[in-house]
Write a protein that holds these residues in place. Structure first.
Motif, PDB file in Angstrom:
ATOM      1  N   LYS A 113       0.808  -1.213   0.000  1.00 10.20           N
ATOM      2  CA  LYS A 113       0.000   0.000   0.000  1.00 10.20           C
ATOM      3  C   LYS A 113       0.843   1.265   0.000  1.00 10.20           C
ATOM      4  O   LYS A 113       0.406   2.316  -0.474  1.00 10.20           O
ATOM      5  CB  LYS A 113      -0.909   0.011   1.225  1.00 10.20           C
ATOM      6  N   SER A 114       2.045   1.187   0.545  1.00  8.43           N
ATOM      7  CA  SER A 114       2.896   2.373   0.591  1.00  8.43           C
ATOM      8  C   SER A 114       3.308   2.800  -0.812  1.00  8.43           C
ATOM      9  O   SER A 114       3.284   1.999  -1.754  1.00  8.43           O
ATOM     10  CB  SER A 114       4.143   2.091   1.432  1.00  8.43           C
ATOM     11  N   LYS A 115       3.701   4.080  -0.934  1.00  7.74           N
ATOM     12  CA  LYS A 115       4.056   4.613  -2.248  1.00  7.74           C
ATOM     13  C   LYS A 115       5.504   5.099  -2.252  1.00  7.74           C
ATOM     14  O   LYS A 115       5.815   6.163  -2.806  1.00  7.74           O
ATOM     15  CB  LYS A 115       3.105   5.738  -2.634  1.00  7.74           C
ATOM     16  N   ASN A 116       6.381   4.321  -1.631  1.00  8.83           N
ATOM     17  CA  ASN A 116       7.794   4.681  -1.683  1.00  8.83           C
ATOM     18  C   ASN A 116       8.372   4.340  -3.045  1.00  8.83           C
ATOM     19  O   ASN A 116       7.710   3.719  -3.880  1.00  8.83           O
ATOM     20  CB  ASN A 116       8.567   3.988  -0.553  1.00  8.83           C
ATOM     21  N   MET A 117       9.594   4.713  -3.283  1.00 11.00           N
ATOM     22  CA  MET A 117      10.195   4.545  -4.606  1.00 11.00           C
ATOM     23  C   MET A 117      10.368   3.077  -4.981  1.00 11.00           C
ATOM     24  O   MET A 117      10.336   2.730  -6.168  1.00 11.00           O
ATOM     25  CB  MET A 117      11.542   5.265  -4.666  1.00 11.00           C
ATOM     26  N   GLU A 118      10.557   2.192  -4.008  1.00 18.09           N
ATOM     27  CA  GLU A 118      10.676   0.770  -4.326  1.00 18.09           C
ATOM     28  C   GLU A 118       9.369   0.232  -4.907  1.00 18.09           C
ATOM     29  O   GLU A 118       9.378  -0.540  -5.869  1.00 18.09           O
ATOM     30  CB  GLU A 118      11.055  -0.018  -3.066  1.00 18.09           C
ATOM     31  N   VAL A 119       8.253   0.631  -4.325  1.00 20.07           N
ATOM     32  CA  VAL A 119       6.943   0.185  -4.823  1.00 20.07           C
ATOM     33  C   VAL A 119       6.674   0.792  -6.194  1.00 20.07           C
ATOM     34  O   VAL A 119       6.212   0.106  -7.121  1.00 20.07           O
ATOM     35  CB  VAL A 119       5.828   0.569  -3.829  1.00 20.07           C
ATOM     36  N   ILE A 120       6.980   2.080  -6.342  1.00 16.35           N
ATOM     37  CA  ILE A 120       6.761   2.744  -7.633  1.00 16.35           C
ATOM     38  C   ILE A 120       7.626   2.107  -8.716  1.00 16.35           C
ATOM     39  O   ILE A 120       7.176   1.873  -9.843  1.00 16.35           O
ATOM     40  CB  ILE A 120       7.065   4.252  -7.513  1.00 16.35           C
ATOM     41  N   ASN A 121       8.869   1.803  -8.383  1.00 18.81           N
ATOM     42  CA  ASN A 121       9.761   1.168  -9.359  1.00 18.81           C
ATOM     43  C   ASN A 121       9.257  -0.225  -9.744  1.00 18.81           C
ATOM     44  O   ASN A 121       9.365  -0.643 -10.901  1.00 18.81           O
ATOM     45  CB  ASN A 121      11.176   1.085  -8.789  1.00 18.81           C
ATOM     46  N   ALA A 122       8.717  -0.970  -8.771  1.00 16.57           N
ATOM     47  CA  ALA A 122       8.169  -2.301  -9.064  1.00 16.57           C
ATOM     48  C   ALA A 122       6.998  -2.192 -10.025  1.00 16.57           C
ATOM     49  O   ALA A 122       6.881  -2.973 -10.979  1.00 16.57           O
ATOM     50  CB  ALA A 122       7.743  -2.985  -7.764  1.00 16.57           C
ATOM     51  N   ARG A 123       6.111  -1.234  -9.783  1.00 15.02           N
ATOM     52  CA  ARG A 123       4.954  -1.069 -10.670  1.00 15.02           C
ATOM     53  C   ARG A 123       5.380  -0.567 -12.049  1.00 15.02           C
ATOM     54  O   ARG A 123       4.746  -0.884 -13.059  1.00 15.02           O
ATOM     55  CB  ARG A 123       3.955  -0.102 -10.020  1.00 15.02           C
ATOM     56  N   ARG A 124       6.469   0.202 -12.084  1.00 14.04           N
ATOM     57  CA  ARG A 124       7.023   0.627 -13.383  1.00 14.04           C
ATOM     58  C   ARG A 124       7.555  -0.579 -14.148  1.00 14.04           C
ATOM     59  O   ARG A 124       7.330  -0.702 -15.368  1.00 14.04           O
ATOM     60  CB  ARG A 124       8.130   1.649 -13.131  1.00 14.04           C
ATOM     61  N   ARG A 125       8.284  -1.465 -13.461  1.00 10.93           N
ATOM     62  CA  ARG A 125       8.786  -2.671 -14.125  1.00 10.93           C
ATOM     63  C   ARG A 125       7.627  -3.530 -14.648  1.00 10.93           C
ATOM     64  O   ARG A 125       7.713  -4.140 -15.714  1.00 10.93           O
ATOM     65  CB  ARG A 125       9.645  -3.507 -13.160  1.00 10.93           C
ATOM     66  N   ASP A 126       6.568  -3.582 -13.885  1.00  9.95           N
ATOM     67  CA  ASP A 126       5.374  -4.322 -14.289  1.00  9.95           C
ATOM     68  C   ASP A 126       4.832  -3.781 -15.604  1.00  9.95           C
ATOM     69  O   ASP A 126       4.575  -4.528 -16.556  1.00  9.95           O
ATOM     70  CB  ASP A 126       4.331  -4.207 -13.177  1.00  9.95           C
ATOM     71  N   GLN A 127       4.662  -2.470 -15.689  1.00 14.72           N
ATOM     72  CA  GLN A 127       4.079  -1.861 -16.890  1.00 14.72           C
ATOM     73  C   GLN A 127       4.983  -2.014 -18.110  1.00 14.72           C
ATOM     74  O   GLN A 127       4.552  -2.434 -19.183  1.00 14.72           O
ATOM     75  CB  GLN A 127       3.800  -0.380 -16.641  1.00 14.72           C
ATOM     76  N   ILE A 128       6.262  -1.673 -17.943  1.00 15.36           N
ATOM     77  CA  ILE A 128       7.171  -1.708 -19.092  1.00 15.36           C
ATOM     78  C   ILE A 128       7.355  -3.135 -19.609  1.00 15.36           C
ATOM     79  O   ILE A 128       7.353  -3.381 -20.821  1.00 15.36           O
ATOM     80  CB  ILE A 128       8.525  -1.076 -18.712  1.00 15.36           C
ATOM     81  N   SER A 129       7.521  -4.087 -18.698  1.00 14.35           N
ATOM     82  CA  SER A 129       7.730  -5.483 -19.136  1.00 14.35           C
ATOM     83  C   SER A 129       6.522  -6.007 -19.893  1.00 14.35           C
ATOM     84  O   SER A 129       6.671  -6.773 -20.854  1.00 14.35           O
ATOM     85  CB  SER A 129       8.030  -6.375 -17.928  1.00 14.35           C
ATOM     86  N   HIS A 130       5.315  -5.610 -19.479  1.00 15.24           N
ATOM     87  CA  HIS A 130       4.115  -6.047 -20.196  1.00 15.24           C
ATOM     88  C   HIS A 130       4.132  -5.543 -21.636  1.00 15.24           C
ATOM     89  O   HIS A 130       3.900  -6.317 -22.578  1.00 15.24           O
ATOM     90  CB  HIS A 130       2.862  -5.534 -19.480  1.00 15.24           C
ATOM     91  N   PHE A 131       4.422  -4.270 -21.823  1.00 13.75           N
ATOM     92  CA  PHE A 131       4.397  -3.712 -23.179  1.00 13.75           C
ATOM     93  C   PHE A 131       5.559  -4.236 -24.019  1.00 13.75           C
ATOM     94  O   PHE A 131       5.426  -4.395 -25.239  1.00 13.75           O
ATOM     95  CB  PHE A 131       4.412  -2.184 -23.119  1.00 13.75           C
ATOM     96  N   LEU A 132       6.704  -4.502 -23.404  1.00 11.64           N
ATOM     97  CA  LEU A 132       7.807  -5.088 -24.161  1.00 11.64           C
ATOM     98  C   LEU A 132       7.428  -6.466 -24.696  1.00 11.64           C
ATOM     99  O   LEU A 132       7.712  -6.805 -25.854  1.00 11.64           O
ATOM    100  CB  LEU A 132       9.051  -5.190 -23.276  1.00 11.64           C
ATOM    101  N   LEU A 133       6.780  -7.268 -23.866  1.00 13.69           N
ATOM    102  CA  LEU A 133       6.407  -8.605 -24.312  1.00 13.69           C
ATOM    103  C   LEU A 133       5.281  -8.581 -25.333  1.00 13.69           C
ATOM    104  O   LEU A 133       5.133  -9.530 -26.101  1.00 13.69           O
ATOM    105  CB  LEU A 133       6.019  -9.469 -23.106  1.00 13.69           C
ATOM    106  N   ARG A 134       4.491  -7.543 -25.351  1.00 21.70           N
ATOM    107  CA  ARG A 134       3.497  -7.420 -26.422  1.00 21.70           C
ATOM    108  C   ARG A 134       4.171  -7.441 -27.789  1.00 21.70           C
ATOM    109  O   ARG A 134       3.627  -7.984 -28.752  1.00 21.70           O
ATOM    110  CB  ARG A 134       2.714  -6.110 -26.268  1.00 21.70           C
ATOM    111  N   ILE A 135       5.348  -6.826 -27.866  1.00 20.57           N
ATOM    112  CA  ILE A 135       6.061  -6.746 -29.150  1.00 20.57           C
ATOM    113  C   ILE A 135       6.389  -8.147 -29.663  1.00 20.57           C
ATOM    114  O   ILE A 135       6.309  -8.416 -30.871  1.00 20.57           O
ATOM    115  CB  ILE A 135       7.346  -5.916 -28.992  1.00 20.57           C
ATOM    116  N   TYR A 136       6.756  -9.052 -28.756  1.00 25.46           N
ATOM    117  CA  TYR A 136       7.095 -10.421 -29.178  1.00 25.46           C
ATOM    118  C   TYR A 136       5.852 -11.281 -29.373  1.00 25.46           C
ATOM    119  O   TYR A 136       5.728 -11.985 -30.385  1.00 25.46           O
ATOM    120  CB  TYR A 136       8.015 -11.078 -28.148  1.00 25.46           C
TER     121      TYR A 136
END
Length: 555
Positions: A113-136
């Protein structure tokens, strides 16, 4: 690598189809983009990342997708194919502990639930990895289907978390899911008609959605839906199947559009080969650590090996059946019986046999139907059902003489049951030259000796190996594997086809030198002879000797 950041807004069609919703991109306030623990990937990523960072993100997501893949395959083996509480607990536990280079993977860290940079970075990795795999995964229908189903399973696991129920209405609204929320007055009026549990009936914060009947079919199956005047009334915590259906449709549409535009991607030559390599390493080779030989040194056959083995070492009857299975995604009874027992005989385990046939059959039928109508017979062949007697593969004599195939059947011996035209086409397809093909056709037409024709076919496909009499499909396979192992010692392309081991000595060397010679490759036959002499083995080089005893052993 740079993502497109030119657009400040993105028009996204709401799930109700009633209009377009303008969703602002948050280029100047990145943290706003990752406020929620659930991401429906309605906003593309932007900015720059290194290729190394992208590979780490993709590998992290592929490990999660692999967990979903294994869980779904295990689910397909159950009798009712239903996700129960135990299933979701196991799925959640495995997702939380999936491999990652970070201390916690983005699925586990992003739930906080917290919004520290570790959580934000994890959610960023989630979003970017999803769109990268769409390409393949947009590159073929099969890849799209695999990717969509596994992504939906990750979403389903997130939605089953009770801690997000209170935030779910706002999350859905922000992501364009324009479900119509039932006003409090109407909700209270419906309370007497709807059999919700007492806790929820007494709650003043309960959220109920009214959606069209046709959009709630999955939820209706669970009988947690109140139907009235063509609408379905569903509590927010029971909306999982509806939300996943909407997500599936949107993701499928997005992948189809991306596939049409794939040639325009500037990153194609650099990124896609990396994505393919990661997919192969993590997903396709997940069983690479499994043993390839049993305790007796015999080859263990895995489902992913069957296509290659069928081209190299399957006898014509089984190769033809395999090609029909791959083309039609179904086999009739005797085709399943003959082919299933043959695969069992070459080393395919019961679990792998169920996986192999299930994966092919469900392209035309449902997992439930496969489980009900076909899995029993496969387990029966392995002695796990009925009389608990392990089945034996059919011999050539039985395949030729018993239960001749009808017009729609897929079993039988090509030399016995094909007409001359179809047999000639089959031989041409298997790269048998015209002279050899004519010789086989004459054996079939004049002598009607189908085992002899198959033996000639074997010699054509394994010209560096001694001639032999074929009397059983599994015998054909075993000798073919010996031939290909020996081809590393006496290369078939060396140009000297007369230098062959004798039939009597070959059987001895195949057993006596399998472990010591299999990994060796000799450039010339002289090197092979010296190696054999050094091991003091009686292996001579001579003209091939044909076997004369054609008596088939009794079963």
């Amino acid at each position: 690598m740079q993502f497109n950041a030119n657009r400040e807004t993105r028009l996204w069609k709401g799930s109700s189809g009633t209009g377009l919703k303008e969703t602002p991109l948050v280029g100047h306030h990145m943290t706003n983009q990752y406020d929620d623990s659930i991401n429906f990937y309605t906003i593309p990523p932007f900015g720059k990342i290194s290729l190394e960072e992208s590979e780490d993100m993709v590998a992290e997501r592929l490990n999660l997708l692999m967990v979903c893949d294994e869980m779904l395959k295990n689910l397909e083996k159950t009798s009712n194919f239903k996700r129960n509480k135990t299933y979701f607990e196991s799925l959640e536990n495995r997702l939380l502990n999936a491999e990652s280079k970070n201390e916690k993977n983005f699925y586990a860290m992003g739930k906080q639930k917290s919004k520290n940079m570790e959580v934000i970075n994890a959610r960023r990795r989630d979003q970017i990895s999803h769109f990268l795999l769409r390409i393949y995964y947009c590159r073929s229908d099969e890849l799209k289907k695999w990717f969509i189903s596994r992504e939906c399973e990750i979403l389903r696991a997130r939605l089953m978390d009770n801690s997000i129920t209170a935030d779910l209405p706002s999350i859905l609204a922000k992501n364009g899911f324009n479900f119509q929320e039932v006003p409090e007055e109407e909700r209270r009026r419906l309370m007497d008609q709807i059999n919700w549990n007492n806790t929820l009936r007494q709650s003043v914060n309960i959220v109920v959605y009214k959606i069209p009947f046709e959009e709630s079919l999955e939820a209706i199956k669970t009988r947690k839906v109140f139907l009235n005047a063509g609408n379905a009334y569903i509590m927010v915590q029971d909306m999982v199947s509806v939300i996943c259906s909407k997500f599936r449709a949107e993701l499928s549409h997005s992948l189809a559009i991306m596939q049409l535009s794939l040639h325009q991607l500037e990153e194609d030559q650099r990124l896609i080969p990396r994505l393919q390599s990661l997919h192969t390493h993590i997903i396709e080779n997940r069983n690479s650590s499994v043993k390839t030989e049993d305790e007796l040194g015999r080859e263990i056959v895995r489902p992913q090996m069957i296509d290659g083995l069928s081209k190299e070492s399957f006898p014509p009857c089984m190769q033809n059946t395999h090609e029909i299975l791959r083309r039609e995604h179904h086999l009739r009874h005797y085709g399943r019986l003959h082919y299933g027992l043959f695969l069992k005989g070459i080393g395919l385990s019961l679990e792998d046999a169920l996986d192999f046939f299930r994966e092919e059959f469900i392209k035309k039928t449902t997992p439930e139907k496969f489980q009900k109508e076909y899995s029993y017979n496969i387990r029966y062949n392995y002695g796990k059902e009925g009389k608990k007697v392990v089945g034996k593969a059919y011999s050539c004599q039985k395949i030729i003489n018993d239960n001749p195939p009808g017009t729609a059947d897929t079993h039988g011996c090509p030399f016995r049951h094909f007409d001359a035209k179809n047999l000639q086409q089959f031989l041409r397809k298997q790269n048998i030259n015209e002279n050899q093909s004519q010789e086989i056709l004459e054996i079939v037409a004049n002598e009607q000796n189908y085992s002899k024709a198959c033996s000639k076919y074997f010699s054509c496909k394994h010209y560096w190996y001694p001639e032999m009499n074929v009397y059983h499909p599994n015998q054909y396979y075993t000798e073919s594997r010996k031939a290909f192992k020996m081809s590393a010692l006496t290369p078939p392309g060396s140009g000297n086809q007369s230098a062959l081991l004798t039939a009597n000595d070959m059987s001895m060397t195949a057993n006596a030198t399998a472990d010591s010679l299999d990994e060796s490759v000799f450039e010339t036959e002289d090197e092979f002879d010296k190696s054999v002499a050094a091991m003091d083995l009686d292996v001579s080089v001579a003209e091939p000797i044909a076997c004369t005893d054609s008596t088939e052993p009794q079963e």
